[in-house]
Design a protein around this motif. Structure first.
Motif, PDB file in Angstrom:
ATOM      1  N   VAL A  64     -14.614  -5.825  -6.252  1.00 51.16           N
ATOM      2  CA  VAL A  64     -14.005  -7.045  -5.726  1.00 51.16           C
ATOM      3  C   VAL A  64     -12.478  -6.930  -5.749  1.00 51.16           C
ATOM      4  N   ILE A  65     -11.941  -6.376  -6.813  1.00 46.87           N
ATOM      5  CA  ILE A  65     -10.493  -6.188  -6.899  1.00 46.87           C
ATOM      6  C   ILE A  65     -10.012  -5.273  -5.772  1.00 46.87           C
ATOM      7  N   ALA A  66     -10.738  -4.192  -5.534  1.00 45.07           N
ATOM      8  CA  ALA A  66     -10.360  -3.258  -4.477  1.00 45.07           C
ATOM      9  C   ALA A  66     -10.423  -3.926  -3.099  1.00 45.07           C
ATOM     10  N   GLU A  67     -11.443  -4.737  -2.868  1.00 42.36           N
ATOM     11  CA  GLU A  67     -11.581  -5.438  -1.588  1.00 42.36           C
ATOM     12  C   GLU A  67     -10.430  -6.421  -1.387  1.00 42.36           C
ATOM     13  N   THR A  68     -10.047  -7.111  -2.446  1.00 46.94           N
ATOM     14  CA  THR A  68      -8.964  -8.089  -2.364  1.00 46.94           C
ATOM     15  C   THR A  68      -7.634  -7.393  -2.136  1.00 46.94           C
ATOM     16  N   GLU A  69      -7.426  -6.286  -2.821  1.00 48.42           N
ATOM     17  CA  GLU A  69      -6.207  -5.504  -2.609  1.00 48.42           C
ATOM     18  C   GLU A  69      -6.130  -5.014  -1.166  1.00 48.42           C
ATOM     19  N   GLY A  70      -7.280  -4.735  -0.562  1.00 52.72           N
ATOM     20  CA  GLY A  70      -7.304  -4.308   0.832  1.00 52.72           C
ATOM     21  C   GLY A  70      -6.795  -5.398   1.758  1.00 52.72           C
ATOM     22  N   ALA A  71      -7.166  -6.660   1.464  1.00 54.21           N
ATOM     23  CA  ALA A  71      -6.699  -7.783   2.280  1.00 54.21           C
ATOM     24  C   ALA A  71      -5.186  -7.935   2.161  1.00 54.21           C
ATOM     25  N   ILE A  72      -4.671  -7.737   0.955  1.00 52.94           N
ATOM     26  CA  ILE A  72      -3.221  -7.829   0.739  1.00 52.94           C
ATOM     27  C   ILE A  72      -2.505  -6.711   1.498  1.00 52.94           C
ATOM     28  N   GLU A  73      -3.033  -5.505   1.401  1.00 52.33           N
ATOM     29  CA  GLU A  73      -2.411  -4.365   2.061  1.00 52.33           C
ATOM     30  C   GLU A  73      -2.425  -4.532   3.579  1.00 52.33           C
ATOM     31  N   ASP A  74      -3.498  -5.096   4.118  1.00 47.41           N
ATOM     32  CA  ASP A  74      -3.571  -5.336   5.561  1.00 47.41           C
ATOM     33  C   ASP A  74      -2.467  -6.292   6.000  1.00 47.41           C
ATOM     34  N   ALA A  75      -2.255  -7.359   5.214  1.00 42.16           N
ATOM     35  CA  ALA A  75      -1.211  -8.329   5.555  1.00 42.16           C
ATOM     36  C   ALA A  75       0.174  -7.696   5.442  1.00 42.16           C
ATOM     37  N   ARG A  76       0.334  -6.853   4.441  1.00 41.71           N
ATOM     38  CA  ARG A  76       1.619  -6.174   4.243  1.00 41.71           C
ATOM     39  C   ARG A  76       1.933  -5.258   5.423  1.00 41.71           C
ATOM     40  N   THR A  77       0.911  -4.586   5.923  1.00 42.02           N
ATOM     41  CA  THR A  77       1.093  -3.699   7.072  1.00 42.02           C
ATOM     42  C   THR A  77       1.375  -4.487   8.343  1.00 42.02           C
ATOM     43  N   GLU A  78       0.705  -5.621   8.487  1.00 44.89           N
ATOM     44  CA  GLU A  78       0.851  -6.443   9.696  1.00 44.89           C
ATOM     45  C   GLU A  78       2.231  -7.091   9.786  1.00 44.89           C
ATOM     46  N   HIS A  79       2.854  -7.317   8.623  1.00 44.66           N
ATOM     47  CA  HIS A  79       4.153  -7.993   8.606  1.00 44.66           C
ATOM     48  C   HIS A  79       5.188  -7.114   7.884  1.00 44.66           C
ATOM     49  N   PRO A  80       5.704  -6.100   8.535  1.00 41.79           N
ATOM     50  CA  PRO A  80       6.616  -5.152   7.887  1.00 41.79           C
ATOM     51  C   PRO A  80       7.918  -5.772   7.400  1.00 41.79           C
ATOM     52  N   PRO A 137      -7.587 -13.860   0.679  1.00 38.91           N
ATOM     53  CA  PRO A 137      -7.735 -13.598   2.120  1.00 38.91           C
ATOM     54  C   PRO A 137      -7.324 -14.801   2.977  1.00 38.91           C
ATOM     55  N   TYR A 138      -7.586 -16.022   2.467  1.00 41.88           N
ATOM     56  CA  TYR A 138      -7.178 -17.232   3.186  1.00 41.88           C
ATOM     57  C   TYR A 138      -5.655 -17.297   3.264  1.00 41.88           C
ATOM     58  N   ALA A 139      -4.983 -16.986   2.151  1.00 43.82           N
ATOM     59  CA  ALA A 139      -3.522 -17.003   2.125  1.00 43.82           C
ATOM     60  C   ALA A 139      -2.943 -15.937   3.045  1.00 43.82           C
ATOM     61  N   MET A 140      -3.568 -14.775   3.080  1.00 42.19           N
ATOM     62  CA  MET A 140      -3.066 -13.696   3.934  1.00 42.19           C
ATOM     63  C   MET A 140      -3.121 -14.108   5.409  1.00 42.19           C
ATOM     64  N   GLU A 141      -4.098 -14.909   5.758  1.00 45.14           N
ATOM     65  CA  GLU A 141      -4.255 -15.339   7.157  1.00 45.14           C
ATOM     66  C   GLU A 141      -3.388 -16.538   7.505  1.00 45.14           C
ATOM     67  N   HIS A 142      -3.266 -17.486   6.589  1.00 47.29           N
ATOM     68  CA  HIS A 142      -2.612 -18.755   6.919  1.00 47.29           C
ATOM     69  C   HIS A 142      -1.205 -18.921   6.341  1.00 47.29           C
ATOM     70  N   PHE A 143      -0.916 -18.327   5.186  1.00 49.36           N
ATOM     71  CA  PHE A 143       0.371 -18.525   4.527  1.00 49.36           C
ATOM     72  C   PHE A 143       1.367 -17.417   4.852  1.00 49.36           C
ATOM     73  N   VAL A 144       0.927 -16.193   4.737  1.00 46.25           N
ATOM     74  CA  VAL A 144       1.835 -15.053   4.866  1.00 46.25           C
ATOM     75  C   VAL A 144       2.530 -14.974   6.231  1.00 46.25           C
ATOM     76  N   PRO A 145       1.854 -15.250   7.354  1.00 51.49           N
ATOM     77  CA  PRO A 145       2.571 -15.202   8.636  1.00 51.49           C
ATOM     78  C   PRO A 145       3.758 -16.157   8.689  1.00 51.49           C
ATOM     79  N   LYS A 146       3.650 -17.283   7.979  1.00 59.09           N
ATOM     80  CA  LYS A 146       4.758 -18.240   7.972  1.00 59.09           C
ATOM     81  C   LYS A 146       5.902 -17.745   7.093  1.00 59.09           C
ATOM     82  N   VAL A 147       5.566 -17.006   6.046  1.00 56.50           N
ATOM     83  CA  VAL A 147       6.621 -16.384   5.232  1.00 56.50           C
ATOM     84  C   VAL A 147       7.384 -15.381   6.081  1.00 56.50           C
ATOM     85  N   ALA A 148       6.643 -14.576   6.833  1.00 55.93           N
ATOM     86  CA  ALA A 148       7.280 -13.588   7.708  1.00 55.93           C
ATOM     87  C   ALA A 148       8.172 -14.265   8.729  1.00 55.93           C
ATOM     88  N   ALA A 149       7.713 -15.392   9.269  1.00 48.69           N
ATOM     89  CA  ALA A 149       8.511 -16.126  10.243  1.00 48.69           C
ATOM     90  C   ALA A 149       9.798 -16.659   9.630  1.00 48.69           C
TER      91      ALA A 149
END
Length: 352
Positions: free
Chosen positions: A196-212, A333-345
């Motif tokens: 579960v930790i590895a899966e969650t870290e994957g979601a974080i890494e995906d968001a990090r890659t999407e928002h350089p 994963p919810y935060a990566m989808e809904h919160f992080v894009p606004k931080v990037a903005a």
């Protein structure tokens, strides 16, 4: 656990002694007046997992066999238990950012995937942990890794013969990985916890890659009070909000470490120092759009460089803000989808 409600709760504790949205139709939250039956777990325990001794800052939990009736105290505890395939019989009622039934959208979505599982009963924590109510529910494990449990709560539950897993360090500083690991150990599912930790870290890494633009950006997570603009609050760099931002490659401004002692969860400074907050973006939670207008128009707050330059992200939707204070395998994963894009903005200058 936490956000404005936690700050209010901490203030109440200090005074006595010394932090969005529709409920899913598929799930209904039970009442603690009804005895909850434990749902059958969807995962198996590890070989030779029990008996196990789990240590925390509050004391030791001796768990002789696989727990079947689990009560969770803090928000992340409930998510962690469910992420490992076990449905708690009761959990803290989520008020700030929760559904009408006192749950969260991410918990309800995960619960709906378990055939026949009933929603846990909810515990009203307005006046602290309802220890007597929990004892009447006859749990064989109580998990409270966040900070709501007091030493007195731990002692009373333990004296009632209930194993209790508390927080591993100081209250309110437990990180989501620590909770998952402790829950995995307590439920005999350490192997699944690692997955579960590895899966969650994957979601974080995906968001990090999407928002350089997150990489290396300096971002302050603050509390700005429109009703009293004389102070600016910061969360400790080791608290869940900044720590989750750090996993995205974001840096905490130097001023935070300067003004917030290592062992303090939250600290304020005078708004006269607004111009000293050197950050690429500033994040905060608000109650309404009107509060954003008050903040940006205030003579002191508007001197914060990030606000002056259009790099403020003020979240009105509590459901979107909650995962940052209560990050878990279900909420991240919810935060990566809904919160992080606004931080990037906000970093890009397209803030509130």
């Amino acid at each position: 656990m936490t956000h404005r409600p936690l700050l209010r709760r901490l203030a109440v504790v200090a005074a006595a002694a010394a932090v969005a949205l529709p409920a899913l139709a598929a799930c209904s939250t039970g009442s603690t007046s009804e005895k909850q039956d434990a749902a059958k777990p969807t995962t198996e325990v590890d070989a030779d997992a029990f008996p196990v001794t789990v240590e925390s800052s509050l004391g030791v939990a001796e768990i002789a066999e696989e727990p079947e009736r689990v009560v969770t105290i803090d928000y992340v505890d409930a998510d962690a238990v469910l992420s490992l395939g076990v449905v708690p019989i009761a959990m803290q009622k989520v008020v700030w950012g929760g559904t009408e039934a006192g749950s969260t959208v991410w918990f309800d979505e995960a619960l709906a995937e378990i055939d026949g599982a009933e929603a846990p009963a909810t515990l009203d924590m307005t006046d602290g942990v309802p220890v007597d109510e929990i004892i009447t529910m006859a749990p064989d494990l109580v998990v409270g890794t966040g900070g709501a449990l007091t030493p007195a709560d731990f002692k009373k539950l333990t004296n009632a013969g209930i194993p209790v897993v508390g927080y591993p360090g100081a209250p309110w500083f437990t990180l989501w990985r620590d909770t998952v690991e402790l829950v995995g150990q307590s439920l005999g599912r350490s192997t699944r916890a690692t997955e579960v930790i590895a899966e969650t870290e994957g979601a974080i890494e995906d968001a990090r890659t999407e928002h350089p633009q997150l990489e290396g950006a300096s971002v302050a997570y603050a509390y700005l009070n429109p009703a009293d603009t004389s102070t600016i609050g910061f969360y400790n760099a080791e608290e869940n909000r900044p720590k989750l931002l750090a996993e995205l490659g974001i840096e905490t401004p130097a001023i935070v470490s300067e003004v917030v002692p290592e062992d303090v969860f939250y600290q304020t400074i005078s708004s006269e120092r607004a111009a000293d907050i050197d950050a690429d973006a500033l994040l905060t939670d608000v109650e309404s759009e009107a509060e954003i207008e008050t903040i940006t128009a205030d003579p002191l707050y508007s001197q914060i460089p990030a606000i002056a330059g259009g790099h403020l992200y003020a979240e009105v939707d509590h459901t979107i803000a909650l995962p940052m204070s209560a990050p878990s395998p279900l909420s991240i994963p919810y935060a990566m989808e809904h919160f992080v894009p606004k931080v990037a903005a906000a970093i890009d200058g397209a803030g509130a």
